[in-house]
Scaffold this active site. Structure first.
Site, PDB file in Angstrom:
ATOM      1  N   LYS A   6       0.179  24.367  -8.001  1.00 11.95           N
ATOM      2  CA  LYS A   6       1.344  24.319  -8.890  1.00 11.95           C
ATOM      3  C   LYS A   6       0.988  23.795 -10.278  1.00 11.95           C
ATOM      4  O   LYS A   6       1.880  23.483 -11.066  1.00 11.95           O
ATOM      5  CB  LYS A   6       2.406  23.403  -8.273  1.00 11.95           C
ATOM      6  CG  LYS A   6       2.840  23.772  -6.867  1.00 11.95           C
ATOM      7  CD  LYS A   6       3.818  22.716  -6.359  1.00 11.95           C
ATOM      8  CE  LYS A   6       4.122  22.904  -4.885  1.00 11.95           C
ATOM      9  NZ  LYS A   6       4.987  21.830  -4.369  1.00 11.95           N
ATOM     10  N   ARG A  23      14.041  16.918   1.769  1.00  5.55           N
ATOM     11  CA  ARG A  23      14.240  18.353   1.562  1.00  5.55           C
ATOM     12  C   ARG A  23      14.890  19.015   2.758  1.00  5.55           C
ATOM     13  O   ARG A  23      14.694  18.608   3.894  1.00  5.55           O
ATOM     14  CB  ARG A  23      12.891  19.034   1.332  1.00  5.55           C
ATOM     15  CG  ARG A  23      12.203  18.586   0.075  1.00  5.55           C
ATOM     16  CD  ARG A  23      10.758  18.895   0.259  1.00  5.55           C
ATOM     17  NE  ARG A  23      10.004  18.785  -0.966  1.00  5.55           N
ATOM     18  CZ  ARG A  23       8.720  18.476  -0.968  1.00  5.55           C
ATOM     19  NH1 ARG A  23       8.080  18.257   0.160  1.00  5.55           N
ATOM     20  NH2 ARG A  23       8.073  18.404  -2.102  1.00  5.55           N
ATOM     21  N   PRO A  42       9.340  24.970  -9.253  1.00  9.74           N
ATOM     22  CA  PRO A  42       8.186  25.863  -9.471  1.00  9.74           C
ATOM     23  C   PRO A  42       7.083  25.669  -8.431  1.00  9.74           C
ATOM     24  O   PRO A  42       6.569  24.575  -8.252  1.00  9.74           O
ATOM     25  CB  PRO A  42       7.697  25.469 -10.871  1.00  9.74           C
ATOM     26  CG  PRO A  42       8.854  24.800 -11.513  1.00  9.74           C
ATOM     27  CD  PRO A  42       9.598  24.117 -10.405  1.00  9.74           C
ATOM     28  N   GLU A  43       6.776  26.744  -7.726  1.00 14.09           N
ATOM     29  CA  GLU A  43       5.664  26.754  -6.783  1.00 14.09           C
ATOM     30  C   GLU A  43       4.644  27.775  -7.288  1.00 14.09           C
ATOM     31  O   GLU A  43       4.781  28.283  -8.395  1.00 14.09           O
ATOM     32  CB  GLU A  43       6.190  27.089  -5.376  1.00 14.09           C
ATOM     33  CG  GLU A  43       7.221  26.045  -4.893  1.00 14.09           C
ATOM     34  CD  GLU A  43       7.712  26.285  -3.466  1.00 14.09           C
ATOM     35  OE1 GLU A  43       6.996  26.893  -2.665  1.00 14.09           O
ATOM     36  OE2 GLU A  43       8.849  25.857  -3.169  1.00 14.09           O
TER      37      GLU A  43
END
Ligand code: ZN
Length: 266
Positions: A58, A255, A2-3
């Site tokens: 966020k 990432r 979730p961003e």
């Protein structure tokens, strides 16, 4: 993960609870609580009226009047759901607010990364957590953004993802914004000229606003993504939605970032 756009959708879920009273709060996982014990949180939430929801980056805040704000962070795959009366408890419910009227507000978090806390207000939480301005804050303008790029010694993707500089953008949306602006993720932030900074700022605003408008974080996920978004092809073996070139990857710590080597040249 979730961003900002995803949390904006959770904010709408929270806003639908405006005016409801929390009849009972049930902590399903004390391990996600920050700075407060389960029994104390349940006691402090009980009987409170929900007065709305706010977001910063966020983070989501369920406003509880003089009791302050319930601050929620969704980690890598958390979410917020309104559960109908009689419906079974969704899996991975870590906090449940039983509301007047019968519905329940459920904070789900399968991987247990993220957090739940109680703060005096959104502003108090943002100050304590040392978060930068929200990426969609109208007061955060192009000159402020350009100054932030100029001051940095790092690559532009790292700057976009640094919550202490700018709150709300993570791995997925930094890739999308850089793709839309046609800038290589490894470019030194301070090397971007005024035109590139302006293009990047515009792409940031436009990409986040489009994602919210299309409700990309919702369950329709892939059908909701605009065709010219990198997101529709953002995977191993994916191709650029603009020119068709094979996407390349770049490592940022743990990432993996994606970019088009043709549209975003070094
Ligand atoms: Zn391309």
């Amino acid at each position: 993960m979730p961003e900002l756009p995803d949390v904006e959708l959770f904010k709408r879920v929270g806003e639908r609870c405006r005016g409801r009273t929390i009849e009972r709060a049930v902590v399903g996982d004390p391990g996600l609580l920050n700075g407060i014990a389960a029994a104390a949180l349940e006691r402090r939430l009980r009987g409170r009226r929900i007065e709305g929801a706010q977001r910063h980056g966020k983070h989501l805040f369920i406003l509880l009047g003089e009791a302050g704000a319930l601050a929620l962070h969704f980690g890598t795959n958390g979410s917020l759901r309104l559960v109908a009366e009689g419906e079974a408890e969704p899996p991975y419910t870590r906090l449940e607010l039983r509301l007047s009227g019968g519905e329940r507000l459920a904070y789900l978090n399968p991987r247990r990364i993220g957090g739940i806390s109680l703060s005096a207000s959104r502003a108090a939480f943002v100050a304590a957590a040392k978060l930068g301005p929200d990426a969609l804050d109208p007061a955060f303008d192009l000159p402020a953004f350009a100054a932030l790029l100029r001051r940095s010694k790092r690559d532009v993707k790292s700057v976009l993802m640094d919550q202490a500089l700018l709150a709300g953008i993570g791995n997925i949306y930094s890739d999308e914004i850089l793709f839309q602006a046609r800038i290589f993720p490894g470019t030194a932030a301070k090397s971007l000229d005024d035109r590139a900074a302006s293009r990047l700022f515009g792409a940031m605003r436009e990409t986040l606003a489009t994602a919210i408008r299309c409700e990309i974080g919702s369950e329709q996920f892939l059908t909701a993504v605009p065709k010219d978004f990198l997101l529709s092809e953002r995977r191993q073996g994916g191709h650029c939605p603009r020119c068709g070139a094979a996407l390349a990857t770049v490592k940022h710590g743990a990432r993996t970032g994606y970019y088009c080597p043709r549209c975003q040249p070094h």
